[in-house]
Design a protein around this motif. Sequence first.
Motif, PDB file in Angstrom:
ATOM      1  N   CYS A 464       0.778  -1.215   0.039  1.00  0.00           N
ATOM      2  CA  CYS A 464       0.024   0.114   0.003  1.00  0.00           C
ATOM      3  C   CYS A 464       0.784   1.107   0.031  1.00  0.00           C
ATOM      4  O   CYS A 464       1.962   1.137   0.774  1.00  0.00           O
ATOM      5  N   ALA A 465       0.439   2.277  -0.699  1.00  0.00           N
ATOM      6  CA  ALA A 465       0.888   3.572  -0.848  1.00  0.00           C
ATOM      7  C   ALA A 465      -0.104   4.636  -0.437  1.00  0.00           C
ATOM      8  O   ALA A 465      -1.150   4.467  -0.794  1.00  0.00           O
ATOM      9  N   THR A 466       0.361   5.376   0.640  1.00  0.00           N
ATOM     10  CA  THR A 466      -0.618   6.458   1.352  1.00  0.00           C
ATOM     11  C   THR A 466       0.090   7.749   1.800  1.00  0.00           C
ATOM     12  O   THR A 466       1.243   7.509   2.020  1.00  0.00           O
ATOM     13  N   GLY A 467      -0.457   8.657   1.798  1.00  0.00           N
ATOM     14  CA  GLY A 467       0.065   9.872   1.937  1.00  0.00           C
ATOM     15  C   GLY A 467      -0.503  11.130   1.537  1.00  0.00           C
ATOM     16  O   GLY A 467      -1.754  11.363   1.888  1.00  0.00           O
ATOM     17  N   THR A 468       0.392  12.104   0.987  1.00  0.00           N
ATOM     18  CA  THR A 468      -0.453  13.277   0.462  1.00  0.00           C
ATOM     19  C   THR A 468      -0.581  13.337  -0.949  1.00  0.00           C
ATOM     20  O   THR A 468      -1.253  14.305  -1.521  1.00  0.00           O
ATOM     21  N   ILE A 469      -0.541  12.021  -1.847  1.00  0.00           N
ATOM     22  CA  ILE A 469      -0.421  12.149  -3.006  1.00  0.00           C
ATOM     23  C   ILE A 469      -1.607  11.942  -3.895  1.00  0.00           C
ATOM     24  O   ILE A 469      -2.044  10.854  -3.994  1.00  0.00           O
ATOM     25  N   ASN A 470      -2.442  12.975  -4.457  1.00  0.00           N
ATOM     26  CA  ASN A 470      -3.736  12.782  -5.143  1.00  0.00           C
ATOM     27  C   ASN A 470      -3.337  11.862  -6.581  1.00  0.00           C
ATOM     28  O   ASN A 470      -2.245  12.088  -7.308  1.00  0.00           O
ATOM     29  N   LEU A 471      -4.434  11.460  -7.087  1.00  0.00           N
ATOM     30  CA  LEU A 471      -4.278  11.029  -8.539  1.00  0.00           C
ATOM     31  C   LEU A 471      -4.636  12.135  -9.396  1.00  0.00           C
ATOM     32  O   LEU A 471      -5.703  12.185 -10.391  1.00  0.00           O
ATOM     33  N   ASP A 472      -3.826  13.162  -9.559  1.00  0.00           N
ATOM     34  CA  ASP A 472      -4.233  14.357 -10.563  1.00  0.00           C
ATOM     35  C   ASP A 472      -2.672  14.907 -10.719  1.00  0.00           C
ATOM     36  O   ASP A 472      -1.747  14.572 -10.406  1.00  0.00           O
ATOM     37  N   TYR A 473      -2.882  15.956 -11.807  1.00  0.00           N
ATOM     38  CA  TYR A 473      -1.372  16.361 -12.315  1.00  0.00           C
ATOM     39  C   TYR A 473      -0.788  17.090 -11.429  1.00  0.00           C
ATOM     40  O   TYR A 473       0.441  17.074 -11.206  1.00  0.00           O
ATOM     41  N   ARG A 474      -1.524  17.995 -10.672  1.00  0.00           N
ATOM     42  CA  ARG A 474      -0.842  18.889  -9.574  1.00  0.00           C
ATOM     43  C   ARG A 474       0.055  17.934  -8.732  1.00  0.00           C
ATOM     44  O   ARG A 474       1.075  18.301  -8.321  1.00  0.00           O
ATOM     45  N   SER A 475      -0.826  16.779  -8.040  1.00  0.00           N
ATOM     46  CA  SER A 475       0.087  15.959  -7.108  1.00  0.00           C
ATOM     47  C   SER A 475       1.367  15.317  -7.895  1.00  0.00           C
ATOM     48  O   SER A 475       2.407  15.342  -7.419  1.00  0.00           O
ATOM     49  N   LEU A 476       1.158  15.017  -9.164  1.00  0.00           N
ATOM     50  CA  LEU A 476       1.990  13.919  -9.703  1.00  0.00           C
ATOM     51  C   LEU A 476       2.891  14.666 -10.402  1.00  0.00           C
ATOM     52  O   LEU A 476       4.177  14.107 -10.759  1.00  0.00           O
ATOM     53  N   TYR A 477       2.907  16.082 -10.862  1.00  0.00           N
ATOM     54  CA  TYR A 477       3.775  16.605 -11.632  1.00  0.00           C
ATOM     55  C   TYR A 477       4.248  17.945 -11.044  1.00  0.00           C
ATOM     56  O   TYR A 477       5.408  18.482 -11.468  1.00  0.00           O
ATOM     57  N   LEU A 478       3.385  18.705 -10.139  1.00  0.00           N
ATOM     58  CA  LEU A 478       3.807  20.065 -10.090  1.00  0.00           C
ATOM     59  C   LEU A 478       4.269  20.242  -8.559  1.00  0.00           C
ATOM     60  O   LEU A 478       4.957  21.065  -8.105  1.00  0.00           O
ATOM     61  N   HIS A 479       3.501  19.612  -7.613  1.00  0.00           N
ATOM     62  CA  HIS A 479       3.617  19.950  -6.050  1.00  0.00           C
ATOM     63  C   HIS A 479       4.616  19.074  -5.473  1.00  0.00           C
ATOM     64  O   HIS A 479       5.063  17.899  -5.890  1.00  0.00           O
ATOM     65  N   TYR A 480       5.186  19.462  -4.523  1.00  0.00           N
ATOM     66  CA  TYR A 480       6.096  18.704  -3.581  1.00  0.00           C
ATOM     67  C   TYR A 480       5.309  17.953  -2.788  1.00  0.00           C
ATOM     68  O   TYR A 480       4.249  18.447  -2.114  1.00  0.00           O
ATOM     69  N   GLU A 481       5.342  16.476  -2.672  1.00  0.00           N
ATOM     70  CA  GLU A 481       4.599  15.544  -2.116  1.00  0.00           C
ATOM     71  C   GLU A 481       5.400  14.558  -1.291  1.00  0.00           C
ATOM     72  O   GLU A 481       6.442  14.405  -1.306  1.00  0.00           O
ATOM     73  N   CYS A 482       4.568  13.840  -0.334  1.00  0.00           N
ATOM     74  CA  CYS A 482       5.289  12.771   0.296  1.00  0.00           C
ATOM     75  C   CYS A 482       4.375  11.762   0.532  1.00  0.00           C
ATOM     76  O   CYS A 482       3.210  11.900   0.624  1.00  0.00           O
ATOM     77  N   HIS A 488       3.710  -5.884   3.595  1.00  0.00           N
ATOM     78  CA  HIS A 488       3.585  -6.918   4.446  1.00  0.00           C
ATOM     79  C   HIS A 488       3.614  -6.201   5.819  1.00  0.00           C
ATOM     80  O   HIS A 488       4.178  -6.901   6.704  1.00  0.00           O
ATOM     81  N   ASN A 489       3.153  -5.127   5.972  1.00  0.00           N
ATOM     82  CA  ASN A 489       3.075  -4.632   7.409  1.00  0.00           C
ATOM     83  C   ASN A 489       1.634  -4.646   7.840  1.00  0.00           C
ATOM     84  O   ASN A 489       0.622  -4.762   7.143  1.00  0.00           O
ATOM     85  N   SER A 490       1.695  -4.993   9.130  1.00  0.00           N
ATOM     86  CA  SER A 490       0.298  -5.215   9.676  1.00  0.00           C
ATOM     87  C   SER A 490      -0.832  -4.261   9.618  1.00  0.00           C
ATOM     88  O   SER A 490      -1.873  -4.216   9.464  1.00  0.00           O
ATOM     89  N   ALA A 491      -0.441  -2.936   9.389  1.00  0.00           N
ATOM     90  CA  ALA A 491      -1.293  -1.746   9.082  1.00  0.00           C
ATOM     91  C   ALA A 491      -1.911  -1.802   7.769  1.00  0.00           C
ATOM     92  O   ALA A 491      -3.279  -1.094   7.918  1.00  0.00           O
ATOM     93  N   ILE A 492      -1.326  -2.461   6.973  1.00  0.00           N
ATOM     94  CA  ILE A 492      -2.222  -2.778   5.695  1.00  0.00           C
ATOM     95  C   ILE A 492      -3.530  -3.344   5.791  1.00  0.00           C
ATOM     96  O   ILE A 492      -4.522  -2.984   5.301  1.00  0.00           O
ATOM     97  N   VAL A 493      -3.551  -4.370   6.829  1.00  0.00           N
ATOM     98  CA  VAL A 493      -4.904  -4.924   7.244  1.00  0.00           C
ATOM     99  C   VAL A 493      -5.752  -3.863   7.583  1.00  0.00           C
ATOM    100  O   VAL A 493      -7.045  -3.658   7.293  1.00  0.00           O
ATOM    101  N   ASP A 494      -5.428  -2.824   8.551  1.00  0.00           N
ATOM    102  CA  ASP A 494      -6.244  -1.763   8.783  1.00  0.00           C
ATOM    103  C   ASP A 494      -6.743  -0.950   7.707  1.00  0.00           C
ATOM    104  O   ASP A 494      -7.874  -0.498   7.780  1.00  0.00           O
ATOM    105  N   ILE A 495      -5.832  -0.568   6.887  1.00  0.00           N
ATOM    106  CA  ILE A 495      -6.211   0.146   5.672  1.00  0.00           C
ATOM    107  C   ILE A 495      -7.180  -0.362   4.907  1.00  0.00           C
ATOM    108  O   ILE A 495      -8.201   0.310   4.383  1.00  0.00           O
ATOM    109  N   GLU A 496      -7.040  -1.506   4.636  1.00  0.00           N
ATOM    110  CA  GLU A 496      -8.129  -2.584   3.833  1.00  0.00           C
ATOM    111  C   GLU A 496      -9.465  -2.529   4.452  1.00  0.00           C
ATOM    112  O   GLU A 496     -10.576  -2.287   4.025  1.00  0.00           O
ATOM    113  N   GLU A 497      -9.581  -2.812   6.251  1.00  0.00           N
ATOM    114  CA  GLU A 497     -10.596  -2.699   6.679  1.00  0.00           C
ATOM    115  C   GLU A 497     -11.225  -1.287   6.853  1.00  0.00           C
ATOM    116  O   GLU A 497     -12.670  -1.085   6.525  1.00  0.00           O
TER     117      GLU A 497
END
Length: 535
Positions: A464-482, A488-497
Amino acid sequence: MDTDEMREALKTNAKRVKEPLMKAVFRILFSRLMLVAVLVVLQMYLIYIGLDWLSDYSKYFAPVCSVLAGIVILIILNSKNNEAYKLSWSIIVAVLPIAGLFIYLVTHINPMNKQHFKKVNEKIAATEEYQTTPLPVRDRVKETDRNFRKMVNYLEFTGGFPAYDNTEVKYYPIGDDVFEDMCAELEKAEEFIFIEYFIIAPGRFWGTILDILERKVNEGVEVRVMYDDMGCLWTVPRRYFKKLHQKGIMSHVFAPIRPFLSTYYNNRDHRKIMVIDGKVAFSGGINLADEYINEFKRFGTWKDNAFMLHGDAVRNYTLMFLQMWNASEEVDRQEGYREYLNIDSFRKPDLENDGFVIPYADGPNRQDNVAENVYLDIINGATNHIDIMTPYLIPDNNILHALKHAAKTGVEVNLIMPHIPDKKLVNLVSKSYYRELIRAGVHIYEYLPGFVHTKMVAADTTICATGTINLDYRSLYLHYECGCLLYHNSAIVDIEEDFTGTLIKCREITLARINSWTVFFTIFTGILRVFAPLL
């Protein structure tokens, strides 16, 4: 400043108590936002006058502009930009050779941007010794699947983001839940606190944190705060950083707004980072403002997420903050990193088997599109299901093709979008992608209680990848993001839930519903889509 950003700023984070009418009017008229708005309008008027003057001499200038427009189009088509981005600008310059050429030159010849890109890259290069995955972790990575090994190699050698184990991840499915833990961890700070957010706004959330920061400064803790000037255009005064300085808090304003002949606002610091003593880090979609914890509601329930890291991987967030902070220093000096990046004192061997954590960053200063490539690797490597939440859906051709291809190969692709948008124009562009995605087999849902601000791409309950990055041009090309990549981290189960729980509150968008849209709506969204990279 575009219309949507202006509208969003005008609505954002007003005081939560009723004000007398005249007081509210004066507050708006004499606000920093109004000053910037007036200057932008004046700039546009001067441009209009200049173009009108040129039109009187069009028989002299038109041939020259046509030749220059052709040259610029060739430059655009041969640039390293995204194909859709190049198409949008080529159409504008071709249809409006004088005005289009002028607008393109104004928005692309910006020494301020290039100077900042250079400084950021210099700070990244200066921290090369901290950009290597520890050998014990690399040995463990060798035992994982081929797709993840490739991602580790890519993020380390191209982006400078090492992989770590030995990190506890706590996931918060809604912003409301993180507030108490964030305050509790700040109270524990003994050495330093680093804060970097797109938006901070007066209210319960930021006010409580600021009170803690003041106390910590008095206890001898080093506190640094960096905020984005566009994100905080309406929320704090122009010289708010000076008020923080008076409290003993070191502060930077990222890319101060200077409207005249400047498009510096296009490359914003959209990151959300909080680091405490190099041991604990918070990030996610939430900003430090009350609407992100549903203290008040503008667009129904604000569905956002956050996460807390405790352990070795915090080192990446510490490093990312220091790189950006040092690049924003008015005095060009090299600051030491070693005292902030010692992780040996808080290792937790019992967490070594809880998968891997890789915090990473992206921005317009980089040659590679790190954030997009992470998303693509997750989508292309999925074998069972892909779950996505995003507030904006303006994908480039690479992501659009990857989503459709995954669905056509039998992978279940589920995408959650907001039902109540915060930016109506951007939401209309998002809807223009619904038909072809659904026809390819992608399931699209809208979150009925309100607005989805969560950004996550997960696959097979494995990665899983999570953070500040939207699926749009601004996030993917223009902005500074993280972002943060979990494997295989246990938090992925929480994210899927969280995804499954959110899905229950959604309605699926069907082709029958899309076919009920009017012809005008379909045509209008199609036209908007052509210029989606510029929104």
